[in-house]
Design an enzyme around this catalytic site. Sequence first.
Site, short mmCIF file in Angstrom:
data_model
loop_
_atom_site.label_atom_id
_atom_site.label_comp_id
_atom_site.label_asym_id
_atom_site.label_seq_id
_atom_site.Cartn_x
_atom_site.Cartn_y
_atom_site.Cartn_z
N ARG A 157 0.85 -5.02 -5.10
CA ARG A 157 0.94 -6.17 -4.19
C ARG A 157 1.08 -7.38 -5.11
NH1 ARG A 157 -0.63 -4.08 0.83
NH2 ARG A 157 -2.37 -2.61 0.86
N ASP A 167 4.89 -4.78 5.93
CA ASP A 167 5.24 -6.15 6.34
C ASP A 167 5.29 -7.13 5.17
OD1 ASP A 167 2.49 -5.99 6.08
OD2 ASP A 167 2.05 -7.24 7.83
N ARG A 190 -5.45 -2.80 9.09
CA ARG A 190 -5.93 -4.18 8.90
C ARG A 190 -5.75 -5.01 10.16
NH1 ARG A 190 -3.85 -5.78 3.40
NH2 ARG A 190 -2.01 -4.98 4.46
N ASP A 215 0.02 2.10 8.57
CA ASP A 215 -0.48 1.37 9.75
C ASP A 215 0.41 1.45 11.00
OD1 ASP A 215 -2.52 0.58 8.12
OD2 ASP A 215 -1.88 -1.49 7.92
N GLY A 248 0.84 -1.20 0.00
CA GLY A 248 0.00 0.00 0.00
C GLY A 248 0.87 1.25 0.00
N ASP A 268 2.70 -0.60 11.92
CA ASP A 268 2.58 -1.92 12.54
C ASP A 268 3.85 -2.76 12.42
OD1 ASP A 268 2.43 -2.25 9.82
OD2 ASP A 268 0.76 -3.65 9.86
N THR A 283 4.33 2.45 5.51
CA THR A 283 2.94 1.98 5.65
C THR A 283 2.23 2.94 6.59
OG1 THR A 283 1.49 0.31 6.64
CG2 THR A 283 3.77 0.28 7.37
O1 F6P Z 1 -1.49 -1.53 4.87
C1 F6P Z 1 -2.02 -0.28 4.61
C2 F6P Z 1 -3.51 -0.37 4.35
O2 F6P Z 1 -3.98 0.91 4.04
C3 F6P Z 1 -4.32 -0.99 5.49
O3 F6P Z 1 -4.58 -0.07 6.53
C4 F6P Z 1 -5.55 -1.44 4.75
O4 F6P Z 1 -6.20 -2.49 5.43
C5 F6P Z 1 -4.99 -1.92 3.45
O5 F6P Z 1 -3.78 -1.21 3.25
C6 F6P Z 1 -5.88 -1.73 2.27
O6 F6P Z 1 -5.24 -2.25 1.14
P1 F6P Z 1 -5.76 -2.08 -0.34
O7 F6P Z 1 -5.58 -0.65 -0.75
O8 F6P Z 1 -4.91 -3.01 -1.14
O9 F6P Z 1 -7.20 -2.47 -0.33
#
Ligand code: F6P
Length: 322
Positions: free
Chosen positions: A72, A103, A172, A128, A11, A130, A126
């Site tokens: 991803r 991660d 997440r 998050d 992300g 995390d 990120t």
């Molecule tokens: O990891 C960053 C994040 O924004 C999370 O907070 C969220 O759950 C996820 O990515 C959403 O991912 P995507 O944009 O691939 O749906």
Amino acid sequence: MKSIAVFTSGGDSPGMNACLRAVVRTAVYHKLDVYGIRYGYDGMINGDFVKMSASSVANIIHRGGTILKTARSKEFMTPEGMKKAAEQLNKHSIEGVIAIGGDGTFRGAVEFRKHCNIPFIGCPGTIDNDLAGTDYTIGFDTAINTAVNAIDKIRDTAESHNRIFVVEVMGRDAGLIALYSGLGAGAEGILIPETKNDLEVILEKLSRSRSDKKSKIIVVSEGDEAGGAFAVSEKIKENFPGADVRVSVLGHIQRGGSPSCMERVNAGRMGFAAVDALMQGRSHEMIGIVKGSISYTPFANAVKLQPEPDADFLRMGKILSS
Ligand code: F6P
């Protein structure tokens, strides 16, 4: 070392461009050739490499997203994908790689080591926050400010209508965006995946809340075990049939926007340190900032040990929201 590569992955997060700028300019300063790999691990597999220069990263420090694009990658998770990626790095004579991501990016780098012995250094990117081994990940500060600004606006309308708003924020597996934006916005309740039974606590609290304050803001992390904001709102309606409840899911606005000043400076520090780390011969470590100083954490530990929210923070949140 003559040639390095840099990519962004997973992300996107505000501040990735500031980190990239620092990597490229530090590498150029040390007379290294530096390639940007577009679209993360997918671009590594497909040979999407672009030579970068000090001027190719001009005027990006203030921009959200990532000029290198991101992905991803599913293919990278296969042995065939990793083999192709290793071939491309060798074909471009890359001797060190800097990965800016979260991660999933670092888990990928750990696995990739079985197929490729080129040193990797990571910068935590990120929203998050995390990852273990850093107090701060690139994007978190901007994301919590975006969330808090949105919640402030929701507060205006909630207060005018005496409504309960359940606001869902990203995260997440980690509740730090909810915790910080909830504390910053003075939320009456915060639900995060790291603490269990917060919904019961909040329902109990709503039943004895002050009569002079009818509007409430409940911030829920998307990863909370109670479900998302809609599930929480249904539970509130079941328990308080007369309540006027609304839901607001903030979603991807939290990932965009111009990075805060703190974000830009810290992202720059980490990008700068990442090039130094490669030149010192370090490998498979994530750069972090711990108590204001640069730190190095093996990728495997950075992704394994999820940082726990500070107990004092949680206690303070409960007391101040009464
Ligand atoms: O990891 C960053 C994040 O924004 C999370 O907070 C969220 O759950 C996820 O990515 C959403 O991912 P995507 O944009 O691939 O749906």
